[in-house]
Design a protein around this motif. Sequence first.
Motif, PDB file in Angstrom:
ATOM      1  N   SER A 126       0.863  -8.579 -80.281  1.00  0.00           N
ATOM      2  CA  SER A 126       0.381  -8.442 -78.903  1.00  0.00           C
ATOM      3  C   SER A 126       0.804  -9.627 -78.043  1.00  0.00           C
ATOM      4  O   SER A 126       1.072 -10.725 -78.525  1.00  0.00           O
ATOM      5  CB  SER A 126      -1.144  -8.310 -78.892  1.00  0.00           C
ATOM      6  N   ASN A 127       0.867  -9.365 -76.723  1.00  0.00           N
ATOM      7  CA  ASN A 127       1.149 -10.388 -75.712  1.00  0.00           C
ATOM      8  C   ASN A 127       2.491 -11.086 -75.960  1.00  0.00           C
ATOM      9  O   ASN A 127       2.571 -12.316 -76.067  1.00  0.00           O
ATOM     10  CB  ASN A 127       0.014 -11.417 -75.656  1.00  0.00           C
ATOM     11  N   ASN A 128       3.538 -10.296 -76.074  1.00  0.00           N
ATOM     12  CA  ASN A 128       4.905 -10.784 -76.159  1.00  0.00           C
ATOM     13  C   ASN A 128       5.751  -9.970 -75.183  1.00  0.00           C
ATOM     14  O   ASN A 128       5.231  -9.380 -74.237  1.00  0.00           O
ATOM     15  CB  ASN A 128       5.427 -10.679 -77.590  1.00  0.00           C
ATOM     16  N   GLY A 129       7.054  -9.939 -75.415  1.00  0.00           N
ATOM     17  CA  GLY A 129       7.942  -9.190 -74.540  1.00  0.00           C
ATOM     18  C   GLY A 129       8.789  -8.181 -75.286  1.00  0.00           C
ATOM     19  O   GLY A 129       9.943  -7.929 -74.907  1.00  0.00           O
ATOM     20  N   PHE A 130       8.264  -7.613 -76.368  1.00  0.00           N
ATOM     21  CA  PHE A 130       9.019  -6.642 -77.150  1.00  0.00           C
ATOM     22  C   PHE A 130       9.288  -5.383 -76.324  1.00  0.00           C
ATOM     23  O   PHE A 130       8.436  -4.931 -75.553  1.00  0.00           O
ATOM     24  CB  PHE A 130       8.264  -6.279 -78.424  1.00  0.00           C
ATOM     25  N   THR A 131      10.475  -4.835 -76.513  1.00  0.00           N
ATOM     26  CA  THR A 131      10.895  -3.632 -75.799  1.00  0.00           C
ATOM     27  C   THR A 131      11.228  -2.539 -76.815  1.00  0.00           C
ATOM     28  O   THR A 131      11.090  -2.717 -78.022  1.00  0.00           O
ATOM     29  CB  THR A 131      12.116  -3.921 -74.917  1.00  0.00           C
ATOM     30  N   GLY A 132      11.713  -1.400 -76.282  1.00  0.00           N
ATOM     31  CA  GLY A 132      12.095  -0.307 -77.163  1.00  0.00           C
ATOM     32  C   GLY A 132      10.903   0.559 -77.536  1.00  0.00           C
ATOM     33  O   GLY A 132       9.832   0.485 -76.943  1.00  0.00           O
ATOM     34  N   SER A 133      11.085   1.356 -78.549  1.00  0.00           N
ATOM     35  CA  SER A 133      10.068   2.318 -78.971  1.00  0.00           C
ATOM     36  C   SER A 133       9.631   2.037 -80.397  1.00  0.00           C
ATOM     37  O   SER A 133      10.271   1.273 -81.127  1.00  0.00           O
ATOM     38  CB  SER A 133      10.621   3.742 -78.869  1.00  0.00           C
ATOM     39  N   LEU A 134       8.536   2.652 -80.787  1.00  0.00           N
ATOM     40  CA  LEU A 134       8.051   2.519 -82.158  1.00  0.00           C
ATOM     41  C   LEU A 134       8.818   3.476 -83.062  1.00  0.00           C
ATOM     42  O   LEU A 134       8.973   4.650 -82.735  1.00  0.00           O
ATOM     43  CB  LEU A 134       6.554   2.823 -82.229  1.00  0.00           C
ATOM     44  N   PRO A 135       9.285   2.999 -84.200  1.00  0.00           N
ATOM     45  CA  PRO A 135      10.091   3.856 -85.083  1.00  0.00           C
ATOM     46  C   PRO A 135       9.209   4.798 -85.903  1.00  0.00           C
ATOM     47  O   PRO A 135       8.030   4.509 -86.139  1.00  0.00           O
ATOM     48  CB  PRO A 135      10.797   2.841 -85.987  1.00  0.00           C
ATOM     49  N   PRO A 136       9.771   5.889 -86.365  1.00  0.00           N
ATOM     50  CA  PRO A 136       9.013   6.781 -87.265  1.00  0.00           C
ATOM     51  C   PRO A 136       8.586   6.093 -88.554  1.00  0.00           C
ATOM     52  O   PRO A 136       7.610   6.518 -89.189  1.00  0.00           O
ATOM     53  CB  PRO A 136      10.007   7.928 -87.544  1.00  0.00           C
ATOM     54  N   SER A 137       9.293   5.012 -88.914  1.00  0.00           N
ATOM     55  CA  SER A 137       8.951   4.324 -90.161  1.00  0.00           C
ATOM     56  C   SER A 137       7.591   3.641 -90.105  1.00  0.00           C
ATOM     57  O   SER A 137       7.128   3.105 -91.121  1.00  0.00           O
ATOM     58  CB  SER A 137      10.029   3.285 -90.502  1.00  0.00           C
ATOM     59  N   MET A 138       6.912   3.640 -88.923  1.00  0.00           N
ATOM     60  CA  MET A 138       5.566   3.090 -88.867  1.00  0.00           C
ATOM     61  C   MET A 138       4.656   3.790 -89.872  1.00  0.00           C
ATOM     62  O   MET A 138       3.712   3.192 -90.403  1.00  0.00           O
ATOM     63  CB  MET A 138       4.984   3.245 -87.458  1.00  0.00           C
ATOM     64  N   GLY A 139       4.943   5.055 -90.149  1.00  0.00           N
ATOM     65  CA  GLY A 139       4.121   5.812 -91.083  1.00  0.00           C
ATOM     66  C   GLY A 139       4.235   5.332 -92.514  1.00  0.00           C
ATOM     67  O   GLY A 139       3.423   5.721 -93.368  1.00  0.00           O
ATOM     68  N   ASP A 140       5.251   4.483 -92.797  1.00  0.00           N
ATOM     69  CA  ASP A 140       5.403   3.958 -94.155  1.00  0.00           C
ATOM     70  C   ASP A 140       4.464   2.793 -94.439  1.00  0.00           C
ATOM     71  O   ASP A 140       4.382   2.327 -95.579  1.00  0.00           O
ATOM     72  CB  ASP A 140       6.855   3.500 -94.376  1.00  0.00           C
ATOM     73  N   LEU A 141       3.768   2.334 -93.419  1.00  0.00           N
ATOM     74  CA  LEU A 141       2.839   1.213 -93.607  1.00  0.00           C
ATOM     75  C   LEU A 141       1.502   1.776 -94.076  1.00  0.00           C
ATOM     76  O   LEU A 141       0.497   1.763 -93.360  1.00  0.00           O
ATOM     77  CB  LEU A 141       2.683   0.422 -92.300  1.00  0.00           C
ATOM     78  N   ARG A 142       1.483   2.265 -95.296  1.00  0.00           N
ATOM     79  CA  ARG A 142       0.317   2.994 -95.805  1.00  0.00           C
ATOM     80  C   ARG A 142      -0.880   2.082 -96.063  1.00  0.00           C
ATOM     81  O   ARG A 142      -2.008   2.561 -96.184  1.00  0.00           O
ATOM     82  CB  ARG A 142       0.694   3.722 -97.096  1.00  0.00           C
TER      83      ARG A 142
END
Length: 1010
Positions: free
Chosen positions: A328-344
């Motif tokens: 949080s509170n940074n300057g990241f850009t782009g979109s969230l990848p589908p691989s977020m679902g791998d963080l089980r």
Amino acid sequence: MAFLRFLIYTLAITSMVSLQRCMGDDPIPAQLNYDVLGLLVFKSDLHDPSSYLASWNEDDDSPCSWNFIQCNPTTGRVSHLSLDGLGLEGKIGKGLQNLQHLKVLSLSNNNFTGELSPEKLALPPNLQTLNLSRNSFSGLVPTTLVNFSSIRFLDLSENSLSGSLPDSLFDACFSLRYLSLSGNLLEGNLPSTLSRCSSLNGLNISNNRFSGNPDFESGIWSLERLRSLDLSNNALSGFVPKGISATHNLKELLIQRNHFSGPMPFDIGLCPHLGRMDFSENLFTGELPQSLQKLNSLTFMSLSDNMFNGDFPQWIGNMSSLQYLDFSNNGFTGSLPPSMGDLRSLSYLSLSNNKLVGTLPTSLVYCNKLSVIRLRGNDFSGSIPEGLFGLGLEEIDFSDMGLTGSIPPGSSKLFESLKMLDLSRNNLKGNIPAEVGLLSNLRYLNLSWNNLQSRIPPELGFFSNLTVLDLRNSALYGSIPGDICDSGSLDILQLDGNSLTGPIPDEIGNCSSLYLMSLSYNNLSGAIPKSISKLSKLEILKLEFNQLGGEIPQELGKLENLLAVNISYNRLTGRLPVGSVFQSLDQSALQGNLGICSPLLKGPCTMNVPKPLVLDPNAYPNQMGGGDHRFQGESSGSRKGHHHMFLSISAIVAISAATLIAVGVIVITLLNASARRRPAFVETALESMCSSSSRSGSLASGKLILFDSRSSPDWISSPESLLNKASELGEGVFGTVYKVPLGAQGRMVAIKKLVTTNILQCLEDFDREVRVLGKARHPNLVALKGYYWTPQMQLLVNEYAPNGNLQSKLHDRLHSSSPLSWDDRFKILLGIARGLSHLHHSFRPPIIHYNIKPSNILLDENLNPKISDFALARLLTKIDRHVVSNRFQSALGYVAPELACQSLRVNEKCDVYGFGVLILELVTGRRPVEYGEDNVVILTDHVRVLLEQGNVLGCIDHSMGEYPEDEVLPVFKLALVCTSQIPSCRPTMAEVVQILQIIKTPLPQRIERF
């Protein structure tokens, strides 16, 4: 005395042993008796309030059966002494040096005091573990402790050790495995000899005041056995270079809350065992290194509150062990990848306040251990994946984004777990799901600023734990359900800006915990229900812009805690309730009704409401605890004469104040009315003129402007060259302050780097307002010397105060520094009052500070106060009291009640309120709001109660030593007058200065003056 007793014990035992040997008896094992003697001498120096050491009996031949003692079964000698958390008090004497075989000494979480110098701390020669944490030891860290030849584990954390560490501290620390110095008052640079601790596994120096750039490359990174490194909560700075891979055993790296800058070391992913990493609240920049994805063991990663940029890492799914992720509170850009679902294994996800776009990946529903998800303040679009509301989430924050669609229905799993739901400031549509009423543990619900076009479901009344319900501006229609408060736990109810109709239900009186109720800007009709008078905790009531009619229930005058009311633009008639805040409402809170009786409104009904007068703090001296001892021994006649004459002066001051206030009310009302009539196109034209003028470059941008110099220093071409020389002094609501040497002579100045949000972006406006502030010169104001401006960065150059701020002297004082005396405190109070009086009475319109508190009072070398950050609200794009109030939420307890409500006119009296709180803080030494285990103590209320009980002297800060009651008691009364809930009851700062001068005048001279 204890050492003398030790000698007597030793001589007695030696004589007994010699006698038995002469008589031919079996010799007594003298070594056991030495352990007994050593422990008894150690005990004699202690106070054991709970008698935990009662089993330590001097008649025993061996201490091995004593509590908290362990002996070596082979030698029979004491090997472990563990007295953790027993509440022991005193000093560590010389007795323990007799325990020649002691390996472990643990005395943590007690009340031991004294220094740790070799002369005062005698330890056994073979000690391996020493734990003195959570005590009150003071002084320097002795070199002999760290270089003790046998010490492997040393914990000195959470004491009051101070000063810097000598560079020779780690000269011979070859056996040291673990060192903790956290939670002390240590400062300066880290010793360069740290690299010699080649066996070190754990190093914790967190929560100190260390500064400078640590030697990473040849120092810390060379400790190949290091597994845990904690440098957090210091003032360390500089780059974190490559080379971290040399510490390949590292499992924990915590460097949060420092001033580290530059990119993250690119080889950090070559620490295969790293499980916890916290880089938050620093100044890191750049993109994340690709090597991070190799950290398969990482469970905790926090990079929040930095300046990282670049695309959100698409490889994040490779870090499959992650349980906690905070970008949080940074300057990241782009979109969230589908691989977020791998963080089980992920249970906490916060990506708030970045620049992320796209839709929320549906794969998030596979993170079935997720408990907290915070995505607010991004530019996501699309709908909320329905499966997310099927997880056992406890907190959902999707506010301030661009989400569309409807609110998904929840699942039984969510009904049992969810505690906080914030979907505000989106474009959601559709009904509020009836299932939301099944969220039995929900405490916070915010659906405001959407386009729901829905009724309020009656199921909302089923909430048993809900404390905040915010449905503002969500296109709601229909009536307010009568059972909306059936739970009785609701603290805040906000339904403003909808299309609600019908009456306010009588059942609203069931909201017994309610302190804010806002129903404004709807189409509510009918009478104001009398049941509102049951809401004894109610502080803010907003009913403006409805169609409410009839008379205002007189019972509402019984609401003693009510601070702000707005009933404007309804159809109300009749008399205002007697009592509470109703008799002090201004025109803006009443106007637009049919016939409310008030002298502020034009209409057929009139009523003369007397204006409250400024009270004299010395008017009733004998109501204070113990009476006023100035008059002891005087005749009653002289006492009465003094009392009468002081009241006469006070009456004159009060009448003058009332006249000035009345004139001010008329003038400000006319000005406000004029400002409201200005058409919107004028504002647009002004903005257009501002932008075109700025482009024309009529004033130089990107250059340091000094008011006291004909030309600015040539060497300053960018803010970076200025701040590279800086050391941070602190951070406030308007920005961060740095100490900077300026010019060839290195003259110190304080430079405030302003936050850019809501700050004037027009150079001409900024220049004009800053120059107005620059003219506010007074001995008790911090002098504004110049500024630096670009559209991206604004700096203010201020006078530097070498003695810090009042906060550090009053609440954050070092044990080695003496407390402020009464004379110092009174001088500070009088100086602050004079500075505020200058701001209020020497400028038209007056300069209002809005944020009077100790951290904004700086002290010069002679403890003369200088008010800082005055009138920085002038630099806001528009002076909106809610913007100001939000900025000053950190000043809890100092903010005047009228700042919380738009219906109350805000003027310089809000500074008088803050000054009154500051008086109480200086006299009592307590904070304005203190939180206990079961209650919250508001200082103003606490002192007022003690005053009524006649016990006010009991709350005076006795650390300041002697104090004259004939000064302290009137100052107490002045503080309570200044903190009146009604602004018109507070004196002006000019009157405050006059009263303080009278209080400080010696009693004989004071009588002569009257």
